[in-house]
Enzyme design. Structure first.
Site, PDB file in Angstrom:
ATOM      1  N   ILE A  43       0.863  -1.179   0.000  1.00 37.45           N
ATOM      2  CA  ILE A  43       0.000   0.000   0.000  1.00 37.45           C
ATOM      3  C   ILE A  43       0.901   1.231   0.000  1.00 37.45           C
ATOM      4  CG2 ILE A  43      -1.864   1.225   1.199  1.00 37.45           C
ATOM      5  CD1 ILE A  43      -2.672  -1.626   0.319  1.00 37.45           C
ATOM      6  N   CYS A  53       5.038  -2.317   2.832  1.00 44.16           N
ATOM      7  CA  CYS A  53       5.228  -3.517   2.009  1.00 44.16           C
ATOM      8  C   CYS A  53       4.193  -4.584   2.335  1.00 44.16           C
ATOM      9  CB  CYS A  53       6.615  -4.090   2.236  1.00 44.16           C
ATOM     10  SG  CYS A  53       7.948  -3.026   1.674  1.00 44.16           S
ATOM     11  N   GLU A  55       4.456  -7.839   2.819  1.00 49.19           N
ATOM     12  CA  GLU A  55       4.745  -8.827   3.869  1.00 49.19           C
ATOM     13  C   GLU A  55       4.555  -8.231   5.256  1.00 49.19           C
ATOM     14  OE1 GLU A  55       6.666  -7.585   1.508  1.00 49.19           O
ATOM     15  OE2 GLU A  55       8.768  -8.141   1.773  1.00 49.19           O
ATOM     16  N   CYS A  88      12.621  -6.238   1.546  1.00 52.57           N
ATOM     17  CA  CYS A  88      13.543  -5.106   1.720  1.00 52.57           C
ATOM     18  C   CYS A  88      14.154  -5.163   3.123  1.00 52.57           C
ATOM     19  CB  CYS A  88      12.803  -3.786   1.502  1.00 52.57           C
ATOM     20  SG  CYS A  88      11.697  -3.337   2.856  1.00 52.57           S
ATOM     21  N   CYS A  91      11.711  -4.615   6.048  1.00 51.95           N
ATOM     22  CA  CYS A  91      10.861  -5.786   6.310  1.00 51.95           C
ATOM     23  C   CYS A  91      11.650  -6.902   6.981  1.00 51.95           C
ATOM     24  CB  CYS A  91      10.238  -6.292   5.016  1.00 51.95           C
ATOM     25  SG  CYS A  91       8.866  -5.255   4.472  1.00 51.95           S
TER      26      CYS A  91
END
Ligand code: THU
Length: 131
Positions: A43, A53, A55, A88, A91
């Site tokens: 989003i 992200c 995840e 990333c 995350c």
């Protein structure tokens, strides 16, 4: 063995991505040992740094519903790019806190798949054990 049902659910979640800036859609899904699923998609925001992200959204959704790391069976993260999207750095730091180190993480695009763990993605991490 990579759980194809979980991967397919993550691809379904990708359709809910809100990614007008990157046009790069990502889907994710957490599966728990008791058979529940928690969905996520990336989003984005006009203030780019506020984008979240897929995840992270999936894992936060799980935790928001009372799930904790020992309840999580696997996490799938999928994209439509030519290469598989590996989480990333931000995350990875979230996942090292909220997943067990050996929880399977399935990464996939439409042509390839791989399985990894947060221990492999973020070795020598900083965690609550260091505090
Ligand atoms: N993105 C994810 O949702 N997960 C990843 O693993 C890689 C990147 C998102 C963030 C941003 O919305 C878009 O993909 C492009 O970076």
């Amino acid at each position: 063995m990579i759980d194809q049902k979980l991967v397919e659910r993550a691809f379904k979640n990708l359709e809910n991505a809100y990614a007008p800036y990157s046009n790069y859609r990502v889907g994710a899904c957490v599966e728990t040992f008791n058979g529940d699923y928690y969905d996520g998609a990336n989003i984005e925001n006009a203030s780019y740094g506020l984008s979240n992200c897929a995840e992270r959204n999936a894992v936060f959704a799980a935790y928001s519903n009372g799930v904790r790391k020992d309840d999580i069976k696997a996490l799938a993260i999928v994209c439509e790019g030519k290469t598989i999207a590996a989480p990333c750095g931000a995350c990875r730091q979230v996942l090292v806190e909220l997943l067990n180190k050996d929880t399977p993480i399935y990464l996939a695009n439409r042509t390839s798949q791989t399985e990894t763990t947060i221990e492999e993605l973020l070795p020598m991490s900083f965690t609550q054990e260091d505090l």
